[in-house]
Design a protein around this motif. Structure first.
Motif, PDB file in Angstrom:
ATOM      1  N   SER A   2       0.864  -0.846   0.250  1.00  0.00           N
ATOM      2  CA  SER A   2      -0.123  -0.026   0.165  1.00  0.00           C
ATOM      3  C   SER A   2       0.984   1.368   0.455  1.00  0.00           C
ATOM      4  CB  SER A   2      -1.016   0.153   1.040  1.00  0.00           C
ATOM      5  OG  SER A   2      -0.464   0.138   2.458  1.00  0.00           O
ATOM      6  N   VAL A   3       0.638   2.246  -0.753  1.00  0.00           N
ATOM      7  CA  VAL A   3       1.535   3.496  -1.231  1.00  0.00           C
ATOM      8  C   VAL A   3       0.362   4.612  -0.737  1.00  0.00           C
ATOM      9  CG1 VAL A   3       2.755   5.330  -2.516  1.00  0.00           C
ATOM     10  CG2 VAL A   3       2.086   2.440  -3.086  1.00  0.00           C
ATOM     11  N   LEU A   4       1.148   5.600   0.693  1.00  0.00           N
ATOM     12  CA  LEU A   4       0.516   6.694   0.581  1.00  0.00           C
ATOM     13  C   LEU A   4       0.992   7.984   0.301  1.00  0.00           C
ATOM     14  CD1 LEU A   4      -1.462   8.957   2.478  1.00  0.00           C
ATOM     15  CD2 LEU A   4       0.456   8.236   4.308  1.00  0.00           C
ATOM     16  N   VAL A  48      -1.322   4.274  -6.330  1.00  0.00           N
ATOM     17  CA  VAL A  48      -1.168   4.600  -4.979  1.00  0.00           C
ATOM     18  C   VAL A  48      -3.409   4.794  -4.345  1.00  0.00           C
ATOM     19  CG1 VAL A  48      -1.702   7.771  -3.757  1.00  0.00           C
ATOM     20  CG2 VAL A  48       0.001   6.480  -5.389  1.00  0.00           C
ATOM     21  N   ASP A  49      -2.805   4.508  -3.199  1.00  0.00           N
ATOM     22  CA  ASP A  49      -4.251   3.500  -1.969  1.00  0.00           C
ATOM     23  C   ASP A  49      -5.032   5.211  -1.789  1.00  0.00           C
ATOM     24  OD1 ASP A  49      -4.131   1.335  -2.184  1.00  0.00           O
ATOM     25  OD2 ASP A  49      -1.938   1.842  -1.671  1.00  0.00           O
ATOM     26  N   ARG A  50      -3.690   6.806  -1.376  1.00  0.00           N
ATOM     27  CA  ARG A  50      -4.338   7.224  -0.794  1.00  0.00           C
ATOM     28  C   ARG A  50      -3.643   8.813  -0.234  1.00  0.00           C
ATOM     29  NH1 ARG A  50      -6.106   7.369   5.510  1.00  0.00           N
ATOM     30  NH2 ARG A  50      -6.842   9.349   6.132  1.00  0.00           N
ATOM     31  N   LEU A  89       1.779  10.338   9.042  1.00  0.00           N
ATOM     32  CA  LEU A  89       1.816   8.534   8.941  1.00  0.00           C
ATOM     33  C   LEU A  89       1.347   8.737  10.202  1.00  0.00           C
ATOM     34  CD1 LEU A  89       2.377   6.054   7.800  1.00  0.00           C
ATOM     35  CD2 LEU A  89       4.332   5.528   8.985  1.00  0.00           C
ATOM     36  N   GLY A  95       0.114   2.056   8.954  1.00  0.00           N
ATOM     37  CA  GLY A  95      -1.002   1.094   7.782  1.00  0.00           C
ATOM     38  C   GLY A  95      -0.378   1.120   6.370  1.00  0.00           C
ATOM     39  N   TYR A  96       0.783   1.975   6.203  1.00  0.00           N
ATOM     40  CA  TYR A  96       1.152   1.690   4.935  1.00  0.00           C
ATOM     41  C   TYR A  96       2.450   1.316   4.593  1.00  0.00           C
ATOM     42  CZ  TYR A  96      -2.607   4.588   4.357  1.00  0.00           C
ATOM     43  OH  TYR A  96      -4.178   5.246   4.171  1.00  0.00           O
ATOM     44  N   ASP A  97       2.598   0.300   3.300  1.00  0.00           N
ATOM     45  CA  ASP A  97       3.998   0.105   3.065  1.00  0.00           C
ATOM     46  C   ASP A  97       5.114   0.659   3.143  1.00  0.00           C
ATOM     47  OD1 ASP A  97       3.346  -3.059   3.913  1.00  0.00           O
ATOM     48  OD2 ASP A  97       1.620  -2.742   1.789  1.00  0.00           O
ATOM     49  N   VAL A  99       6.013   5.569   2.473  1.00  0.00           N
ATOM     50  CA  VAL A  99       5.199   6.721   1.883  1.00  0.00           C
ATOM     51  C   VAL A  99       6.090   7.194   1.263  1.00  0.00           C
ATOM     52  CG1 VAL A  99       4.721   8.909   3.473  1.00  0.00           C
ATOM     53  CG2 VAL A  99       4.789   6.612   4.348  1.00  0.00           C
ATOM     54  N   PRO A 200       8.714   2.819   6.456  1.00  0.00           N
ATOM     55  CA  PRO A 200       7.829   3.144   7.550  1.00  0.00           C
ATOM     56  C   PRO A 200       9.069   3.076   8.517  1.00  0.00           C
ATOM     57  CG  PRO A 200       6.285   2.205   6.518  1.00  0.00           C
ATOM     58  CD  PRO A 200       7.286   2.093   5.708  1.00  0.00           C
TER      59      PRO A 200
END
Length: 266
Positions: A2-4, A48-50, A89, A95-97, A99, A200
């Protein structure tokens, strides 16, 4: 994974106060704020998730929310964008792999720069941070040199090993070359693009480290990782005909607007 994507933006810039709210006119003459153009660039990235805007200023929050951005408020004590991303974060509960820090002064960042960056970090398990570098053509290099002659701080350059691990970043033009290059000729100088992808664990540790003398002298946040012996992967990206420049000084506004007109960016 997951990517923020976080877009740090502060009003109280030393060199250019209020920079995130500066209006830039596109090819049709339509004006959009710097923070909106940066958010649109981040929103165009695949995988990208968010995407969030990270700020400590209500004026930026109100502007960002007006065009539909999600905003995460951070403290005024953040020394730079990396510290602000670390706070984001933490505020979001992790919760993200990966950032991504897409700095709010780089509205012309192509989506594939960020996509290649994330892919590079995924492919190199030893790297804790990844950042893109773009080989300068003569036109870009001459722009750097002209800025330095005029006493302006322009773009940042990078040097790295054969394995693409960063050796140093500087606001001076490195490596030194006495040769002059035609506008469309490749040069040995790499422009560091102000985007970062962090694991992270490295991002969370960063605010606890003291800023070293090199970071203080250059004013470059990524040097803190190198001064604390943490590896940064430099991912070479391709321009694909796109021009790229950050908004560092008021003089950069017409330069960016000219680039947008030439590329047809609305």
């Amino acid at each position: 994974m997951s990517v923020l994507v976080a877009i740090p933006a502060r009003f109280a810039s030393t060199r250019y106060p209020g920079k995130p709210l500066v209006e830039l006119k596109g090819a049709s003459g339509q004006g959009k704020s710097l923070i909106q153009r940066s958010w649109e660039a981040a929103s165009a990235v695949r995988g990208v998730d968010r995407v969030v805007v990270a700020t400590d200023d209500d004026r930026i929050r109100e502007a960002a929310e007006s065009f539909g951005a999600e905003v995460v408020m951070t403290s005024t004590s953040c020394a730079n964008g990396t510290e602000r991303c670390a706070e984001v974060l933490d505020n979001l509960g992790g919760g993200y792999d990966i950032v991504v820090n897409l700095q709010g002064d780089a509205p012309l960042t192509p989506a594939w720069f960020v996509e290649d960056l994330v892919a590079g970090l995924r492919a190199d398990p030893m790297a804790e941070v990844a950042t893109p570098v773009l080989r300068c053509d003569g036109r870009a290099l001459n722009g750097f040199l002209d800025d330095r002659k005029a006493g302006r701080v322009g773009g940042t350059t990078a040097v790295f090993t054969r394995e693409n691990h960063a050796l140093y970043f500087s606001k001076e033009v490195i490596p030194y070359t006495a040769q002059r290059y035609a506008d469309d000729a490749p040069t040995p100088v790499f422009h560091h693009v102000g985007v970062y992808a962090y694991r992270p664990s490295a991002l969370g540790a960063y605010p606890r480290w003291d800023a070293g003398p090199l970071e203080g002298l250059e004013g470059l946040e990524q040097l803190r990782f190198l001064e604390h012996d943490h590896r940064i992967l430099c991912v070479e990206v391709e321009a694909r005909g796109r021009q790229f420049w950050e908004l560092n000084n008021p003089e950069d506004v017409p330069r960016l607007e000219t680039m947008m007109r030439e590329m047809g960016v609305e």
